[in-house]
Design a protein around this motif. Structure first.
Motif, mmCIF file in Angstrom:
data_model
loop_
_atom_site.group_PDB
_atom_site.id
_atom_site.type_symbol
_atom_site.label_atom_id
_atom_site.label_comp_id
_atom_site.label_asym_id
_atom_site.label_seq_id
_atom_site.Cartn_x
_atom_site.Cartn_y
_atom_site.Cartn_z
ATOM 1 N N GLU A 178 56.293 39.003 41.448
ATOM 2 C CA GLU A 178 55.291 37.944 41.500
ATOM 3 C C GLU A 178 55.838 36.718 40.788
ATOM 4 O O GLU A 178 56.260 36.796 39.643
ATOM 5 N N GLU B 50 54.834 32.947 39.750
ATOM 6 C CA GLU B 50 53.704 32.040 39.576
ATOM 7 C C GLU B 50 54.187 30.739 38.954
ATOM 8 O O GLU B 50 54.969 30.754 38.005
ATOM 9 N N LEU C 255 54.040 36.262 46.162
ATOM 10 C CA LEU C 255 54.453 37.658 46.169
ATOM 11 C C LEU C 255 55.710 37.754 47.015
ATOM 12 O O LEU C 255 55.704 37.392 48.190
ATOM 13 N N TRP D 40 50.227 31.854 47.777
ATOM 14 C CA TRP D 40 48.821 31.505 47.560
ATOM 15 C C TRP D 40 48.780 30.309 46.617
ATOM 16 O O TRP D 40 49.441 30.318 45.582
ATOM 17 N N TYR E 213 43.043 36.090 45.203
ATOM 18 C CA TYR E 213 44.483 36.321 45.370
ATOM 19 C C TYR E 213 44.812 37.788 45.154
ATOM 20 O O TYR E 213 45.658 38.357 45.864
ATOM 21 N N ASP E 214 44.154 38.433 44.190
ATOM 22 C CA ASP E 214 44.407 39.854 43.939
ATOM 23 C C ASP E 214 44.071 40.689 45.171
ATOM 24 O O ASP E 214 44.761 41.668 45.484
ATOM 25 N N ARG F 211 46.943 40.057 47.657
ATOM 26 C CA ARG F 211 48.167 40.747 47.237
ATOM 27 C C ARG F 211 48.068 42.252 47.474
ATOM 28 O O ARG F 211 49.001 42.877 47.976
#
Length: 518
Positions: free
Chosen positions: A446, A448, A463, A476, A490-491, A494
């Motif tokens: 991941e 970010e 991801l 995202w 987003y979770d 994913r």
């Protein structure tokens, strides 16, 4: 020896207080056995309680632990243990780095209706789990809703919760906060599923209005207004107005039911709003971002076009060309949706063997390539091989790029892409938040980061999944202020992502024009 220098029960090292209420305080502690951080609730009864009320409070604390321990839900704080001391029990709980919704409202002001709806969905899910287990919360309010640093929303403090087979504790000294108390509880002390839902409505009211539905100078005036008046008018609720009004109906028999509340909250969270000004602001930010992206891409347009079509007989998966194609695909998804963008189909089945998605999401499945959950109501289009999805109100973007060259080391692959993007200036003001490996069926990481866009800041999470045939990237992004409240969405994305099985021999397919097959 000070309190923080001692081990509680020979196991928990108190570190610092992280919360305080009328009946106790919560400590951040370290579990010396399992080597993890936990929260420990210490009951500190007010001096004015009678001996009988102190006994009730002890029983109340144990009921809190029993009630919450019956629940195993991501939107409910987990209970790990109860420690018995000579005076009062201590409750060992999951530690959620967070701010309460009350603190968010005090420090940042009211929430936009769409974000408040997403918070409401999480609290409603917690209540549905509790009610299904025969547990009433009895004290739903912004103080007991935690907004995690990772965007997770949890309901905590079941201190007034009871099992529906137990007798309610209704002593005046132990009553819930009046501003969030259902009218029937204020009049008769009666608790029910419907009274919990009324308190959810009052919490949503406060979330969008910045004040309670019966904001009065004193407790007596508040209770009088509850008994005799309608809630104060909603001024900023937008698409949340119907659900808040339905929840705040005085008669619990006519109050909006949980299923209808969920349906309306999903609609509001997906952006079906009447807030024209908010849509206009989001659209303006998106247009500014599109102008910036177009300016960045203008200098390399020919290379991008060659990478998408394979040039003059070249391989579309050639790494030197993919580098430009990846940048162009993601950048293009950040631009406004084209005129031929279409709503995400809601009737497509998910990949074989995949579970049902949470409410508000639908499957997008590209055979031989990938499957992913996408919010219902979003627009979809393709840029070369890249699948783009966007909130029609602007701001939130999802992209899936399925044809990067395989690295089998997603962290290093992301670092290489990071260096390229920074060196090329593709993401002005780029700042890394984190880059870490993830535990999945395939090597994954991941990545970010944040970057500047059109005078504002964007926050993205990518991801990166390494498939034997090709790496896949799920991108995202939202405006910076919206990232944390949208983290739970987003979770879902994913967790839903499905690449081709490692042994399938399939690689993401691209047709002669450069568009991915679907």
């Amino acid at each position: 020896m000070t309190e923080t220098a001692a081990l509680i029960a020979g196991r928990y090292q108190l570190l610092e207080p992280v919360g305080k209420g009328g009946m106790g305080r919560v400590w951040l502690a370290h579990d010396e056995v399992l080597h993890r951080q936990v929260a420990i609730k210490e009951v500190v009864p007010p001096a004015w309680l009678t001996k009988s009320e102190r006994g009730q409070l002890r029983e109340l604390t144990l009921r809190e632990a029993r009630a919450a321990a019956r629940l195993n839900h991501p939107n409910v704080v987990k209970i790990y243990d109860v420690l018995h001391s000579e005076k009062w029990p201590w409750i060992v709980m999951e530690y959620v780095p967070s701010r309460s919704l009350q603190k968010v409202l005090e420090e940042d002001g009211p929430l936009p209706p769409q974000i408040a709806a997403e918070v409401g969905l999480a609290v409603l899910a917690a209540l549905q789990a509790a009610h299904g287990a025969g547990v009433l919360h009895r004290d739903v309010k912004p103080h007991n809703v935690l907004i995690g640093d990772d965007g997770r929303v949890v309901l905590t403090d079941f201190g007034l919760a009871t099992l529906d087979t137990d007798g309610a504790i209704t002593r005046p000294g132990l009553i819930a906060t009046p501003q969030y108390l259902a009218p029937e509880r204020a009049r008769l002390g009666l608790s029910s599923v419907e009274s919990d839902l009324w308190s959810l409505g009052a919490t949503l009211y406060a979330a969008v209005e910045g004040r309670t539905p019966y904001a009065r100078p004193s407790v007596v005036e508040t209770l009088t207004a509850l008994a005799t008046q309608e809630p104060d008018p909603l001024l900023q609720a937008g698409s949340l107005k119907p659900v808040i009004e339905g929840l705040l109906r005085r008669d619990p028999k006519t109050r909006m039911a949980s299923q209808e509340v969920e349906r309306l909250l999903v609609r509001a969270a997906n952006g079906q709003s009447t807030d024209v000004e908010a849509r206009r602001r989001r659209r303006l930010r998106l247009i500014l971002a599109a102008v910036l992206v177009a300016a960045i891409a203008a200098g390399s347009g020919a290379a991008v076009a060659a990478a998408r079509t394979g040039g003059s007989g070249g391989d579309v998966t050639d790494p030197s060309r993919l580098s430009a194609a990846i940048q162009a695909g993601v950048a293009a998804c950040e631009q406004a949706a084209p005129a031929d963008a279409h709503p995400v189909p809601t009737d497509r089945p998910g990949p074989p063997g995949t579970p049902k998605l949470v409410n508000g999401f639908t499957w997008y499945f590209r055979p031989g390539s990938f499957g992913v959950g996408v919010p219902i109501g979003w627009r979809a289009w393709s840029v070369g091989s890249t699948a783009c999805f966007a909130d029609p109100r602007g701001g939130r973007v999802l992209a899936v790029d399925p044809i990067r060259p395989s690295t089998m080391d997603p962290v290093e692959g992301a670092r290489a892409e990071e260096r390229r993007l920074v060196d090329s200036g593709a993401w002005p003001g780029y700042q890394l938040v984190h880059l870490k490996p993830l535990s999945m069926s395939l090597p994954a990481a991941e990545w970010e980061f944040t970057f500047d866009s059109g005078g504002g800041k964007r926050h993205a999470a990518a991801l990166v999944v390494s498939h034997p045939q090709a790496d896949l990237v799920v991108y995202w992004a939202t405006d910076e202020a919206d990232f944390s409240p949208n983290r739970s969405l987003y979770d879902v994305v994913r967790a839903s992502f499905r690449p081709p099985p490692p042994g399938s021999g399939q690689r993401p397919s691209v047709n002669a024009s450069g568009s991915a097959t679907s």
